[in-house]
Scaffold this active site. Structure first.
Site, PDB file in Angstrom:
ATOM      1  N   CYS A   1       0.840  -1.200   0.000  1.00 26.00           N
ATOM      2  CA  CYS A   1       0.000   0.000   0.000  1.00 26.00           C
ATOM      3  C   CYS A   1       0.880   1.258   0.000  1.00 26.00           C
ATOM      4  O   CYS A   1       1.493   1.562  -1.015  1.00 26.00           O
ATOM      5  CB  CYS A   1      -0.970  -0.062   1.168  1.00 26.00           C
ATOM      6  SG  CYS A   1      -2.455   0.879   0.842  1.00 26.00           S
TER       7      CYS A   1
ATOM      8  N   GLU B   1      -1.723  -9.364   3.231  1.00 24.67           N
ATOM      9  CA  GLU B   1      -1.582 -10.006   4.547  1.00 24.67           C
ATOM     10  C   GLU B   1      -2.919 -10.450   5.130  1.00 24.67           C
ATOM     11  O   GLU B   1      -2.980 -11.394   5.915  1.00 24.67           O
ATOM     12  CB  GLU B   1      -0.864  -9.067   5.533  1.00 24.67           C
ATOM     13  CG  GLU B   1      -1.606  -7.797   5.943  1.00 24.67           C
ATOM     14  CD  GLU B   1      -1.365  -6.607   5.023  1.00 24.67           C
ATOM     15  OE1 GLU B   1      -1.020  -6.840   3.847  1.00 24.67           O
ATOM     16  OE2 GLU B   1      -1.543  -5.454   5.468  1.00 24.67           O
TER      17      GLU B   1
ATOM     18  N   HIS C   1      -3.643  -5.160   0.344  1.00 23.31           N
ATOM     19  CA  HIS C   1      -3.056  -5.715   1.575  1.00 23.31           C
ATOM     20  C   HIS C   1      -3.152  -7.237   1.543  1.00 23.31           C
ATOM     21  O   HIS C   1      -4.115  -7.808   2.059  1.00 23.31           O
ATOM     22  CB  HIS C   1      -3.803  -5.184   2.799  1.00 23.31           C
ATOM     23  CG  HIS C   1      -3.554  -3.738   3.071  1.00 23.31           C
ATOM     24  ND1 HIS C   1      -2.549  -3.295   3.890  1.00 23.31           N
ATOM     25  CD2 HIS C   1      -4.168  -2.643   2.599  1.00 23.31           C
ATOM     26  CE1 HIS C   1      -2.553  -1.982   3.934  1.00 23.31           C
ATOM     27  NE2 HIS C   1      -3.525  -1.551   3.161  1.00 23.31           N
TER      28      HIS C   1
HETATM   29  N1  GLN Z   1      -2.011   6.599   2.948  1.00 23.27           N
HETATM   30  C1  GLN Z   1      -2.062   5.882   1.729  1.00 23.27           C
HETATM   31  C2  GLN Z   1      -3.402   6.026   1.025  1.00 23.27           C
HETATM   32  O1  GLN Z   1      -4.359   6.422   1.618  1.00 23.27           O
HETATM   33  C3  GLN Z   1      -1.752   4.421   1.965  1.00 23.27           C
HETATM   34  C4  GLN Z   1      -2.747   3.730   2.829  1.00 23.27           C
HETATM   35  C5  GLN Z   1      -2.246   2.431   3.356  1.00 23.27           C
HETATM   36  O2  GLN Z   1      -1.054   2.153   3.320  1.00 23.27           O
HETATM   37  N2  GLN Z   1      -3.125   1.621   3.893  1.00 23.27           N
HETATM   38  O3  GLN Z   1      -3.506   5.709  -0.136  1.00 23.27           O
END
Ligand code: GLN
Length: 599
Positions: free
Chosen positions: A398, A527, A525
Site C-alpha cells: 500500500c 496479509e 493488503h
Molecule cells: N495513505 C495511503 C493512502 O491512503 C496508503 C494507505 C495504506 O497504506 N493503507 O492511499
C-alpha cells in the site's frame, strides 16, 4: 444454532481472541461448521478511526469492514470469511437503536438500556450468527462469541446483561459460557493463586451469567489443589477446568484444548455428545510442531512507523510467519523505525541512526508496510532505495508501494520532487494522487475499502507465477491514494513494470522491477488473506527470495497458487541451486522469534 461465549476476567491481554479462535478450530476439527462474532464494548462504531498504536492493527474484511484484529485471528484459524456485522460495538448498537427511535419505531416508549439496547444486541447476534462464512450454503452449527474487555468494565455491562438474557432465551443445551481467567503464581511462595479467578467468576454470576468452563492462563499446568479450589468456589466440575499454560507458539493452543478434552466438556453442555467425530488436527499438529524446530533464519527488516507495538502490524507478522514456515525458515523480524533511517536523526541521535542502518543492512529482505501521514516517509524512501540498489528482496504494501514508485521516479527518472498529494497537496510532480471511486470533494467515506479485482497484465512476471498464473485475483484494499495513471508510461519506459491493474486499467495494483531478485509493490493488503498452511503468494515469494530459494522453484509454470503443499512439492521436485536446500527443506526449521506467534 449453538452458541459458545468467551469472556475474560482479572486482566486484559490474556489471549481471549486466540482462545476463542482455537475453540472454533477445535469444533471445526470435530466436523462442525463454525462462525464467530466479536463484541467490542467501546463507543467507536468501528475500528477504522482507531490508532494502531492504541488498539493494534485495523483488520479489513472482504466487504470493506474495518474491524478489530481478533476477527483476523478467527479468519486465520478457522479459514472463514467474516462480514463487518460480525464485529459488534457499543457505537453500532446505539446508532441502530437511536435511528429506530428517530423513526418513531418505539411508539412513544421510553427508550432504555434494558430492554431496548439489550434486545438490539440479542437480535444482532442471532441475525449475524446465521450468515454463512465458510463458503457453504446455510448457517453454521456453532457461533463463537467473544466479549472484549474484562468482567467488571462499565462498558461491557449491557452486553453481559444481554448475553444472560440470550442464554435464557436460547435455552440450556444451546449456550456454553467459557471464562478465560488468570491464575498467577506468586514468586515468594511459588503457589498458584485462585482468588482473582474466584472474584471474577463471582462478578460474572452477579451480572447474570454462569460460566460452564474455566480456561485458566498460567505459566504451568494447574495443580490439583488449585483446580480443586476453583471447582469448589466457582461451582464448576474439575473436568471443565482447562489450563492454558505457556506454549512455544499459539498454534499449540487448539492442541492444548484438545488434550484437556475441552471439546468434550463443550459438547456435554451443548448436548452434542456422540454427534461429532474425534478431532482431526493432524495437519495442524504437524505445522505447530515443525514450527518449533525451525532453525535456519531469514531476517526481515520491517521499516514502519508503529514499531513500538507489534500488534500494529499483526497480520503482516502472521503472513511473514506463514510464508517462512512454508519455506521452513525461522523468521526473525527486525523492527526498524523509519524515522531513525533519516538524515535528521543522524544529526540528533546518531546512535539510533547507526543502529537502524545496521539492522537494515543485516536484513535478507526489506518490508515497507502500509501507513497514513507523512512521518517516516523519508526513512521509508531510503530503505526502498537501499533495497533496490543493493538487490535485496523488497516488498512494499500500500503506502510501501506508493513510496517505491516515488523513489524510482526520483532516483531513476530524475524527477527529484516526485511526490504524493497526500503529503504535498500542491506538488508540481504528482506521481501519487487522490483517486476516489466516488466523490472527489468529500473525504468522508472515500477510502477504497475491501475486496477489489486485480488483472495481471502478463503471465511473465513473478507475482502472476506466484498466484498460479491466474488471470485475476481478489485482494483487500484500504487506501485513498494511487499511482497517477498519467505517469505510468514514463515509469514503464524507465524499467518499472506495472504487472497488475484494476478492470479499467487506470488503477495500478502491482508493480515489479523485472531485473531485481524480488522487488514487488502491491496497492492491496495481501496479509489479510494469508492463512497458516496457505501463505499469501506475494509473501511466499518475498520470503523465498530473501532466503535465496525462490529462483530454484521459479521455473515452474503452474506457480504456487495459494497452496503451500503444491509449493513444497514444486520445491522438492525442482532443481535447487544449492543441494543443501533439499536437506534443509526435509528437516524443517522456523519459529518466529516470538514475533507473530505470541498469544
Ligand atoms: N495513505 C495511503 C493512502 O491512503 C496508503 C494507505 C495504506 O497504506 N493503507 O492511499
Amino acid at each position: 444454532m449453538k452458541y459458545v461465549l468467551v469472556t475474560g476476567g482479572v486482566v486484559s491481554g490474556l489471549g481471549k481472541g486466540v482462545t476463542a479462535s482455537s475453540i472454533g478450530l477445535l469444533l471445526q476439527a470435530c466436523g462442525l461448521r463454525v462462525t464467530a462474532i466479536k463484541i467490542d464494548p467501546y463507543l467507536n462504531t468501528d475500528a477504522g478511526t482507531m490508532s494502531p498504536i492504541e488498539h493494534g492493527e485495523v483488520f479489513v474484511l472482504d466487504d470493506g469492514g474495518e474491524v478489530d484484529l481478533d476477527l483476523g485471528n478467527y479468519e486465520r484459524f478457522m479459514d472463514i470469511k467474516l462480514t463487518r456485522d460480525n464485529n459488534i460495538t457499543t457505537g453500532k448498537i446505539y446508532q441502530y437503536v437511536i435511528e429506530k427511535e428517530r423513526r418513531g419505531d418505539y411508539l412513544g416508549k421510553t427508550v432504555q438500556v434494558v430492554p431496548h439496547i439489550t434486545d438490539a444486541i440479542q437480535e444482532w447476534i442471532e441475525r449475524v450468527a446465521h450468515i454463512p462464512v465458510d463458503g457453504k450454503a446455510g448457517p453454521a452449527d456453532v457461533c463463537v462469541i467473544e466479549l472484549g474487555g474484562t468482567i467488571g468494565d462499565i462498558e461491557s455491562m449491557p452486553f453481559i446483561q444481554a448475553l444472560g438474557q440470550f442464554s435464557y432465551r436460547v435455552g440450556a443445551g444451546n449456550f456454553c459460557a467459557v471464562h478465560v481467567s488468570l491464575v498467577p503464581v506468586l514468586n515468594v511462595v511459588g503457589e498458584q493463586k485462585t482468588k482473582p479467578t474466584q472474584h471474577s467468576v463471582r462478578g460474572l454470576r452477579g451480572q447474570g451469567l454462569t460460566p460452564h468452563i474455566l480456561a485458566c492462563r498460567s505459566t504451568t499446568v494447574l495443580d490439583e489443589s488449585a483446580k480443586g479450589k476453583l471447582s469448589q468456589f466457582c461451582l464448576i466440575p474439575g473436568e471443565n477446568i482447562i489450563t492454558l499454560y505457556d506454549v512455544p507458539n499459539i498454534w499449540h493452543i487448539p492442541l492444548l484444548l484438545r488434550d484437556q478434552k475441552a471439546h468434550e466438556a463443550i459438547f456435554k453442555v451443548l448436548n452434542l455428545k456422540g454427534m461429532t467425530q474425534e478431532p482431526d488436527l493432524k495437519e495442524w499438529t504437524r505445522r505447530a510442531e515443525s514450527c518449533d524446530m525451525l532453525h535456519e533464519p531469514v531476517r526481515i527488516a520491517l521499516v514502519g512507523k508503529y514499531t513500538c507495538l507489534s500488534d500494529s502490524y499483526l497480520s503482516i507478522l502472521k503472513a511473514l510467519v506463514h510464508a517462512s514456515v512454508g519455506w521452513h525458515q525461522k523468521l526473525l523480524v527486525d523492527w526498524v523505525s523509519a524515522t531513525d533511517l533519516e538524515e535528521e536523526t543522524a544529526k540528533e541521535n546518531h546512535d539510533a541512526y547507526k543502529a537502524a542502518w545496521k539492522l537494515l543492512k543485516g536484513a535478507d529482505g526489506v518490508l515497507v508496510p502500509g501507513g497514513f501521514g507523512d512521518r517516516g516517509v523519508q526513512g521509508k524512501m531510503v530503505a526502498v532505495k537501499y533495497a533496490r540498489e543493493n538487490r535485496i528482496p523488497f516488498l512494499g504494501i500500500c503506502l510501501g508501494m506508493q513510496i517505491a514508485v516515488l523513489e524510482f521516479a526520483r532516483s531513476v527518472l530524475g524527477v527529484h520532487d516526485a511526490a504524493s498529494t497526500e503529503f504535498d497537496p500542491k506538488t508540481k510532480s504528482p506521481y501519487v494522487i487522490f483517486m476516489p471511486e466516488g466523490s472527489k470533494t468529500h473525504m468522508g467515506g472515500t477510502m477504497r475499502l475491501g475486496s477489489r479485482r486485480t488483472f495481471f497484465q502478463t503471465k511473465e512476471c513473478k507475482t502472476a507465477k506466484l498466484y498460479g498464473c491466474k488471470s485475476f485475483i481478489d485482494e483487500r484494499h484500504r487506501h485513498r491514494y494511487e499511482v497517477n495513471p498519467d505517469v505510468v508510461a514514463r515509469l514503464e519506459n524507465a524499467g518499472l513494470s506495472f504487472t497488475g491493474k484494476d478492470e479499467t486499467g487506470q488503477r495500478m495494483e502491482i508493480v515489479e522491477l523485472p531485473n531485481h531478485p524480488y522487488f514487488v509493490g502491491v496497492q492491496f493488503h495481501p496479509e489479510f488473506k494469508s492463512r497458516p498452511g496457505k501463505p499469501s503468494p506475494v509473501f511466499f515469494g518475498f520470503i523465498g527470495a530473501a532466503c535465496g530459494k525462490l529462483d530454484a522453484v521459479h521455473h515452474y509454470s503452474n506457480g504456487v497458487g495459494n497452496d503451500i503443499s503444491a509449493a513444497a512439492k514444486t520445491y522438492q521436485n525442482g532443481t535447487p541451486t544449492k543441494p543443501a536446500f533439499r536437506a534443509e527443506y526435509a528437516n524443517g526449521n522456523c519459529n518466529g522469534n516470538g514475533n507473530g506467534l505470541h498469544y
